[in-house]
Design an enzyme around this catalytic site. Structure first.
Site, PDB file in Angstrom:
ATOM      1  N   HIS A  66      -1.813   2.250  -1.671  1.00 45.92           N
ATOM      2  CA  HIS A  66      -0.638   2.857  -1.024  1.00 45.92           C
ATOM      3  C   HIS A  66       0.639   2.500  -1.801  1.00 45.92           C
ATOM      4  O   HIS A  66       1.422   3.381  -2.166  1.00 45.92           O
ATOM      5  CB  HIS A  66      -0.563   2.349   0.424  1.00 45.92           C
ATOM      6  CG  HIS A  66       0.673   2.765   1.170  1.00 45.92           C
ATOM      7  ND1 HIS A  66       0.636   3.619   2.236  1.00 45.92           N
ATOM      8  CD2 HIS A  66       1.981   2.424   1.017  1.00 45.92           C
ATOM      9  CE1 HIS A  66       1.864   3.804   2.692  1.00 45.92           C
ATOM     10  NE2 HIS A  66       2.700   3.081   1.981  1.00 45.92           N
ATOM     11  N   GLU A  67       0.802   1.208  -2.086  1.00 51.29           N
ATOM     12  CA  GLU A  67       2.017   0.763  -2.792  1.00 51.29           C
ATOM     13  C   GLU A  67       2.044   1.285  -4.222  1.00 51.29           C
ATOM     14  O   GLU A  67       3.096   1.650  -4.736  1.00 51.29           O
ATOM     15  CB  GLU A  67       2.120  -0.763  -2.785  1.00 51.29           C
ATOM     16  CG  GLU A  67       2.292  -1.392  -1.409  1.00 51.29           C
ATOM     17  CD  GLU A  67       3.424  -0.771  -0.600  1.00 51.29           C
ATOM     18  OE1 GLU A  67       4.440  -0.365  -1.190  1.00 51.29           O
ATOM     19  OE2 GLU A  67       3.269  -0.677   0.632  1.00 51.29           O
ATOM     20  N   HIS A  70       3.418   4.756  -4.474  1.00 51.24           N
ATOM     21  CA  HIS A  70       4.892   4.756  -4.489  1.00 51.24           C
ATOM     22  C   HIS A  70       5.375   4.462  -5.907  1.00 51.24           C
ATOM     23  O   HIS A  70       6.231   5.146  -6.449  1.00 51.24           O
ATOM     24  CB  HIS A  70       5.457   3.639  -3.598  1.00 51.24           C
ATOM     25  CG  HIS A  70       5.404   3.908  -2.127  1.00 51.24           C
ATOM     26  ND1 HIS A  70       5.955   5.013  -1.558  1.00 51.24           N
ATOM     27  CD2 HIS A  70       4.880   3.186  -1.105  1.00 51.24           C
ATOM     28  CE1 HIS A  70       5.772   4.964  -0.240  1.00 51.24           C
ATOM     29  NE2 HIS A  70       5.117   3.860   0.060  1.00 51.24           N
TER      30      HIS A  70
HETATM   31 ZN   LIG Z   1       4.754   2.909   1.917  1.00 49.10          ZN
END
Ligand SMILES: [Zn+2]
Length: 376
Positions: A66-67, A70
């Site tokens: 998830h990170e 980004h």
């Molecule tokens: Zn996030």
């Protein structure tokens, strides 16, 4: 987020674990163990523990994914990510600069939730293909693990999409307001307000549930609310600061009249004759006409008083080549970021081979104060 365990690099980005994550990992493993024991009475203790531990580790990997999404979308838009840190409430990708346009903000913000939805859907889809159906209790350890990971990732995406800045949803909201109003500062203000409102709701619901008998679960929700409240406030301050300092250069705020002192001087004499008398906080150490480093009260604080007469400035100074330097044309925001990264309060300003002066955090603060007074 400082105190963390370094895990290594992935795509050139430093990955670290904050200590609070270990506690959560333990709690997750324990609660999974209890859950698996109840749903699978035929499993041996060993199998229950192995499955719980594997599930917790894979959860960690999906958080990281998830990170990373980004960070990778940020990179594709020209923004570098300094580090990714996983902590008790999830992860945080420290992107060095705020996105400069609403489109970048939108895509960087939405990338994480998209990754979590994709992972969640993939996991549940795989289970479905293997014969598992929605309301059924999964049988094999592998399916049990994948079902839990599937649900938790969908939940993670949903939580992150709550439109409170600085959650991902708040960033997306900010990007949309920004795009509509064409005003980045106003968008930040509104998104931060919504963030604080969402945080208040969390706190209220948490307290309500706590007194309604939900116990620790209620307190946990209130704690998340409190955390969101802090984060909304500090993110707002950060964005405001970078807006105020957008066109300010180091040369606009730096101190030019640094006092030059001889490196052979002992600390005792230096304190009595220079530091206390001049009231300045920054001194350039020179020896044989060459600038070698800088000395501030901080270096002296670390030295025991009885040793002052026997230690020279040369011994305690911060050597110039060990310090990052900035040039007069460096944006102040960038200088502040460098100070934060190196954990120092000042940086030498170098122009070519010449030391032009020093920029300190106090310089920046003074600049902001003066400007605030003038605009009143
Ligand atoms: Zn996030």
């Amino acid at each position: 987020m400082h105190s963390s365990i370094r895990l290594g690099r992935i795509f050139g980005i430093e990955v670290g674990l904050h200590y609070s994550w270990l506690l959560i990992a333990l709690l997750i493993t324990l609660s999974l163990t209890t859950q698996f024991q109840e749903t699978h009475k035929n499993w041996s203790g060993e199998l229950v523990w192995t499955t719980a531990l594997m599930t917790a580790l894979l959860f960690f990997a999906t958080l990281l994914a998830h990170e990373l999404s980004h960070a990778l979308v940020a990179r594709s838009r020209g923004l570098t990510t300094r580090a990714i840190t996983l902590f008790a409430l999830g992860g945080v990708a420290q992107i060095e600069k705020e996105p400069q346009d609403p489109k970048s903000e939108f895509w960087v913000g939405i990338a994480g939730p998209i990754a979590s939805v994709v992972i969640g859907a993939l996991a549940l889809g795989l289970c479905y293909a293997a014969g598992w159906r929605l309301s059924a209790t999964p049988q094999t350890p592998l399916i049990t693990m994948l079902v839990w990971l599937g649900y938790i990732n969908l939940l993670l995406a949903a939580f992150n999409l709550i439109p409170g800045f600085p959650l991902d949803g708040g960033r997306v909201l900010r990007a949309v307001i920004w795009w509509i109003t064409k005003d980045g500062t106003r968008a930040t203000e509104l998104a931060a307000r919504v963030g604080q409102f969402v945080a208040l709701c969390f706190i209220a619901v948490g307290i309500f549930r706590f007194f309604g008998g939900a116990g620790l679960g209620g307190l946990w929700i209130a704690f998340i609310g409190w955390f969101l409240m802090q984060a909304a406030g500090s993110s707002y301050a950060q964005v405001r600061l970078s807006a105020e300092l957008r066109n300010v250069r180091v040369s606009d705020v730096m101190t030019r009249d640094c006092v030059t002192v001889d490196g052979n001087l002992n600390v005792q004499t230096f304190v009595e004759e220079h530091l206390l008398r001049s009231g300045k906080r920054c001194f350039v150490v020179e020896q044989n006409g060459q600038i070698l480093g800088i000395v501030t009260p901080h270096e002296i604080k670390n030295l025991e008083r009885p040793r002052w007469p026997f230690t020279t400035l040369h011994d305690i100074m911060r050597p110039l080549d060990a310090l990052h330097t900035v040039s007069p044309s460096t944006p102040v925001m960038e200088a502040l970021e460098t100070m934060g990264r190196d954990d120092v309060n000042q940086l030498p300003v170098v122009n070519g081979n010449h030391l032009d002066g020093i920029i300190t955090r106090a310089n920046v603060l003074q600049f902001l104060q003066t400007r605030a007074e003038l605009s009143r």
